[in-house]
Design an enzyme around this catalytic site. Structure first.
Site, PDB file in Angstrom:
ATOM      1  CD  GLU A  52      14.932 -14.415   5.066  1.00 32.75           C
ATOM      2  OE1 GLU A  52      13.894 -14.779   5.666  1.00 32.75           O
ATOM      3  OE2 GLU A  52      15.644 -13.464   5.451  1.00 32.75           O
ATOM      4  CG  ASP A  76      -1.914   1.046   1.306  1.00 27.77           C
ATOM      5  OD1 ASP A  76      -2.848   0.972   0.500  1.00 27.77           O
ATOM      6  OD2 ASP A  76      -1.800   1.962   2.145  1.00 27.77           O
TER       7      ASP A  76
END
Ligand code: GLC
Ligand code: CA
Length: 550
Positions: free
Chosen positions: A260, A210
């Protein structure tokens, strides 16, 4: 320990994904309190699977006072009890994954809500304290500090500073219930890395970020601002409030977290920036993808569409990302209704991205609703033929129009309350969906609906459209299914066609042609799907067809 993602493996899935936006409070309500919930979404996973989408993006479902429809987050690592709980979230993710649907959640990093634990701690602490340093607190001007620290408006109204009981002021680019974080504070950085891991560990595949172009600010000197028009924003990375070069440092950190995981988590930036500034957000070292909102501003005009498409494909080529396409979302007038506004996007009087941060909801025009829907279906079919990923908004597959007659006292949108008459409300595109032709809330749930639903919902409900092979819903399902079969590469080649038409070839067996004119135009080739009925070889006005040769 990270949960194993059932859909591990394909790290490029997002490049041409069709992502369906769910506005959780308005999708489906399982317990009848009038507010959509996770159990409601779980009960509709079969419907989502039947659409043929690749992913869903859920707008915020976090605990919130709903000062801004949930974009005022009390706790980034929990679910609003009115919407559900984390166990239900896990169940939903699992069910979506087992239907091959990935999941995006919405991250709101520029501001929290004023009920967030940290903001409450900041209010309780002293000026100058570490607690206050997580937000942007300043002393006021004037003898008693009773003038705001600078002349800053907010997006939703005149004041961008609010005074606290002890006399200091805090900055908020949106409502006063949405205090801005201080992104120069390492604790804030850490907190969002933790948030990203929290959801990634729960199996979330992607994030919608956002106001991704805010976050980093230069507050020395404190900026004044009375307009959020794009034309006021500097376009060289030095604007004090938006799109500063160093915001990319934040996203480089986030990228490390995404990587990751297997497959790497992905993200899409909501960044209302000058178009040439969009590529860094979409880079592989950054968020990886950025919304292109240019179709929101396009009128029904072949040349405008062609320019937007060419420019955005060129831009995504610069970053190695894929382009994105958006015709509707929870912030703008639904595209069926936008195209019903005569001359929409073609005159300076209608929506102009340059001058208005949000679409100006000018629904005081006479609307030609049938024309709007025809053009909307044609635009959608055109969009779904483009290379890159398309974001579709709940209800557009039903051809829904905005609800334009919500009584003022039932409106919820702060843009309406604080806009001083400049903006209409975004509530018109956030009305709970019609699933059935009758019932207390047209099948939205066993109870009522948090925003009033119109009578015409009876004609456009899912159950009605499922029984009609010429419905908008059938068109979306057909298009998404065919797209999967036909989409073999990202190549797009423009075709030389008669005036009024816009056509491009995607592969030897996939051509998309749209008639932007007011008259039927003859086309050649085998029609494999069309947004309107084709008689003979005439493509009606305001229609798109997919052909197998031209
Ligand atoms: C984004 C959201 C919008 C919200 C604003 C503030 O633009 O899409 O709904 O009001 O950010 O968070
Ligand atoms: Ca509910």
């Amino acid at each position: 320990m990270a949960r194993k993602n059932q859909l591990a493996g394909d790290s490029h899935w997002w490049r041409n994904a069709v992502v369906y936006q769910i506005y959780p409070r308005s999708f489906a309500d399982a317990n009848g309190d009038g507010i959509g919930d996770l159990a409601g979404i779980i009960s509709r996973v079969d419907y989502l699977a039947s659409l043929g989408i690749d992913a869903v993006w859920m707008s915020p479902f976090y605990p919130s006072a709903l000062a801004d429809g949930g974009y005022d987050v009390d706790d980034y690592m929990d679910i609003d009890p009115r919407i559900g709980n984390l166990d239900q979230f896990d169940e939903l993710v699992e069910k979506l994954h087992s239907n091959n649907i990935r999941v995006f959640v919405d991250i709101v990093p520029n501001h929290s809500s004023d009920r967030h634990e940290w903001f409450q701690e900041a209010l309780a602490a002293k000026p100058g304290s570490p607690e206050r340093d997580r937000y942007i607190f300043r002393d006021g001007r004037g003898e008693n500090g009773d003038l705001p620290p600078s002349n800053l408006a907010s997006h939703f109204g005149p004041e961008g500073w609010t005074r606290t009981p002890d006399g200091q002021w805090y900055m908020h680019l949106f409502t006063k219930e949405q205090p801005d974080f201080n992104w120069d504070n390492p604790e804030v950085e850490e907190y969002f890395l933790k948030t990203l891991r929290f959801w990634s560990d729960r199996g979330v595949d992607g994030f919608r970020i956002d106001v991704a172009h805010a976050l980093k600010k230069n507050l020395d000197p404190l900026p004044d601002r009375d307009s959020y028009a794009l034309s006021v924003m500097k376009d060289d990375g030095t604007d004090p409030l938006f799109d500063r070069d160093e915001v990319q440092d934040v996203y480089r950190q986030w990228r490390k977290v995404f990587n990751e995981y297997d497959p790497p988590r992905v993200a899409v930036a909501e960044a209302w920036v000058h178009p040439h500034r969009r590529p860094p957000y979409a880079s592989e070292e950054g968020l990886g993808q950025a919304f292109n909102f240019d179709l929101l501003a396009s009128g029904w005009n072949a040349e405008q569409f062609k320019n937007v498409i060419s420019d955005n494909i060129a831009m995504s080529d610069q970053t190695g990302s894929s382009s994105t396409w958006v015709l509707s979302n929870h912030d703008v007038i639904r595209h069926a209704t936008r195209f019903a506004i005569p001359g929409y996007g073609l005159s300076p009087d209608s929506f102009d991205l340059e001058n208005q941060w949000y679409v100006n909801h000018r629904l005081d025009h006479d609307l030609d609703l049938d024309m709007g829907l025809s053009r909307a279906k044609a635009a959608t079919l055109l969009m779904l033929a483009l290379p890159g990923s398309s974001y579709i908004y709940q209800g557009e597959e039903l051809g829904l129009h905005d609800v334009v007659d919500i009584p003022s006292e039932q409106m919820q949108d702060p843009q309406w309350f604080r806009g001083e008459g400049k903006f209409k409300s975004r509530d018109g595109c956030r009305v709970p969906l019609p699933w059935e032709a009758s019932g207390p809330s047209f099948g939205f749930g066993p109870g009522g609906s948090h925003l009033p639903q119109p009578k015409w919902y009876a004609d456009v409900a899912v159950s009605v459209q499922e029984a009609d092979s010429s419905s908008t819903l059938a068109l979306y399902r057909g298009a998404l299914k065919l797209r999967r079969e036909l989409y073999t590469s990202d190549e797009l080649q423009w075709l030389d066609v008669k005036p009024g038409l816009l056509a491009f070839r995607r592969s030897p067996s996939w051509i998309c042609v749209t008639n932007f004119s007011d008259e039927p135009i003859e086309i050649s080739g085998e029609v494999i799907l069309a947004s309107a009925e084709i008689t003979g070889n005439l493509l009606p006005a305001n229609a798109t067809a997919w052909l197998s040769s031209l």
